[in-house]
Design an enzyme around this catalytic site. Structure first.
Site, PDB file in Angstrom:
ATOM      1  N   TYR A  60       0.860  -1.175   0.000  1.00 50.32           N
ATOM      2  CA  TYR A  60       0.000   0.000   0.000  1.00 50.32           C
ATOM      3  C   TYR A  60       0.898   1.228   0.000  1.00 50.32           C
ATOM      4  O   TYR A  60       1.400   1.657   1.035  1.00 50.32           O
ATOM      5  CB  TYR A  60      -0.905   0.038   1.234  1.00 50.32           C
ATOM      6  N   PHE A 205     -12.998  -4.961   0.587  1.00 48.24           N
ATOM      7  CA  PHE A 205     -14.120  -4.252  -0.020  1.00 48.24           C
ATOM      8  C   PHE A 205     -15.403  -4.501   0.778  1.00 48.24           C
ATOM      9  O   PHE A 205     -16.448  -4.843   0.213  1.00 48.24           O
ATOM     10  CB  PHE A 205     -14.332  -4.644  -1.474  1.00 48.24           C
ATOM     11  N   PRO A 206     -15.393  -4.341   2.114  1.00 49.22           N
ATOM     12  CA  PRO A 206     -16.616  -4.576   2.888  1.00 49.22           C
ATOM     13  C   PRO A 206     -17.732  -3.612   2.536  1.00 49.22           C
ATOM     14  O   PRO A 206     -18.905  -3.918   2.758  1.00 49.22           O
ATOM     15  CB  PRO A 206     -16.160  -4.398   4.345  1.00 49.22           C
ATOM     16  N   LEU A 207     -17.353  -2.464   1.966  1.00 51.99           N
ATOM     17  CA  LEU A 207     -18.340  -1.489   1.498  1.00 51.99           C
ATOM     18  C   LEU A 207     -18.323  -1.391  -0.024  1.00 51.99           C
ATOM     19  O   LEU A 207     -18.674  -0.360  -0.598  1.00 51.99           O
ATOM     20  CB  LEU A 207     -18.073  -0.118   2.124  1.00 51.99           C
ATOM     21  N   GLY A 208     -17.924  -2.485  -0.692  1.00 54.79           N
ATOM     22  CA  GLY A 208     -17.900  -2.481  -2.144  1.00 54.79           C
ATOM     23  C   GLY A 208     -16.978  -1.418  -2.702  1.00 54.79           C
ATOM     24  O   GLY A 208     -17.262  -0.820  -3.731  1.00 54.79           O
ATOM     25  N   THR A 211     -18.794   1.823  -2.822  1.00 58.64           N
ATOM     26  CA  THR A 211     -20.059   1.863  -3.546  1.00 58.64           C
ATOM     27  C   THR A 211     -21.255   1.800  -2.609  1.00 58.64           C
ATOM     28  O   THR A 211     -22.275   2.457  -2.840  1.00 58.64           O
ATOM     29  CB  THR A 211     -20.134   0.686  -4.544  1.00 58.64           C
TER      30      THR A 211
END
Length: 309
Positions: A60, A205-208, A211
């Protein structure tokens, strides 16, 4: 009430809702996103608000996120669990290359220890399985580092059920980190195996990738390591969600945001799920952490199960 803590590998107790550091980096996960002082303040705010699991990775930035974690939080509180990852080399924004040779993995782990200013990392996850290197060699190297005291526990990132089962014949594992959220349940079989074994499951991506927490047309979709941009997850065009069906309907009943409900759904889905949503916004950080206060009903969960996946 959903359980708020989980013991990784039966010994590292964490609050289930943690903080991920990917969003501290710039577009394509390259370079810094925020001025260093703001990123440091954000990390400290996360811990001040009860976060005890910080999820980062050597690539990262690359290196940026780990250095910020150390700058903000070292010397680390006794109850803070650090999870980092290695096994991917970066050559530019959105450019990811698996690198699983034993010498590469050892060098990456030791570089992470230097950046994090620690002699042992609590959870070290193989960021991607390198198809060009036998899995036994990759995990064998991490097991050696564990025996040397440089790694406390080993995890895997982005694996199939078959790969997980093969890995378990090679060494003990503490976690899996796969893409998973209320709209993307492709990893359900892997989650089920983790639940069966009592292994931590960290959904990325727990929140997409934002999105599920944005208005129509504002979502920023970026590919993770080894993931094609078109494979960022099903249902990225969320007109039905953004217009209020059914995620927004559930959120409205609680005076919550869709993102909070999406995180609460993960916490309800399985006791082994440890979401680590990332953000560069202090207000969004606090909004995410308040998701742990939501108790969804069986009817709520049934409604959310009608979302496409």
């Amino acid at each position: 009430m959903v359980g708020r803590t989980f013991d990784i590998a039966g010994e590292l107790r964490v609050r289930r809702l943690g903080y991920g550091t990917a969003q501290l980096t710039g577009p394509g996960y390259w370079g810094p996103r925020l001025p260093p002082g703001e990123a440091v303040t954000l990390l400290r705010r996360a811990v001040d608000h009860g976060v005890t699991l910080i999820d980062t990775a050597d690539n990262y930035g690359p290196g940026v996120a780990e250095e910020l974690v150390a700058q903000a939080l070292h010397p680390y509180p006794d109850n803070l669990v650090l999870a980092t990852k290695g096994g991917v080399i970066r050559t530019g924004p959105d450019a990811w290359h698996p690198a699983g040779r034993p010498e590469d993995l050892r060098a990456m782990c030791e570089a992470s220890l230097r950046r994090l200013r620690t002699e042992t990392v609590d959870l070290y996850q193989l960021h991607r399985i390198d198809p060009a290197v036998p899995l036994a060699d990759q995990l064998g190297t991490l097991a050696e580092l564990r025996e040397e005291g440089k790694i406390r526990h080993i995890g895997l990132d982005t694996v199939t059920l078959e790969q997980l089962d093969e890995a378990l014949t090679i060494t003990n594992l503490a976690s899996v980190q796969n893409r998973y959220n209320v709209l993307d349940r492709e990893s359900e079989p892997v989650l089920a195996r983790c639940a069966e074994l009592g292994m931590a499951f960290l959904p990325w991506f727990p929140l997409g990738n934002g999105t599920l927490a944005t208005s129509p047309g504002t979502a920023r979709v970026e590919a993770g390591p080894g993931t094609a941009r078109a494979d960022a997850g099903p249902g990225i065009a969320l007109e039905s969600v953004a217009s209020g069906n059914p995620l927004v309907r559930v959120a409205a009943r609680y005076g919550a945001t869709p993102g909070q409900v999406a995180l609460a759904w993960l916490l309800h889905r399985s006791p082994v799920i440890l979401p680590t949503p990332g953000t560069g916004s202090p207000a969004h950080l606090e909004e995410n952490l308040r998701a742990a206060e939501l108790t969804l009903t069986a009817d709520d969960l049934a409604t959310l199960d009608t979302l496409p996946s």
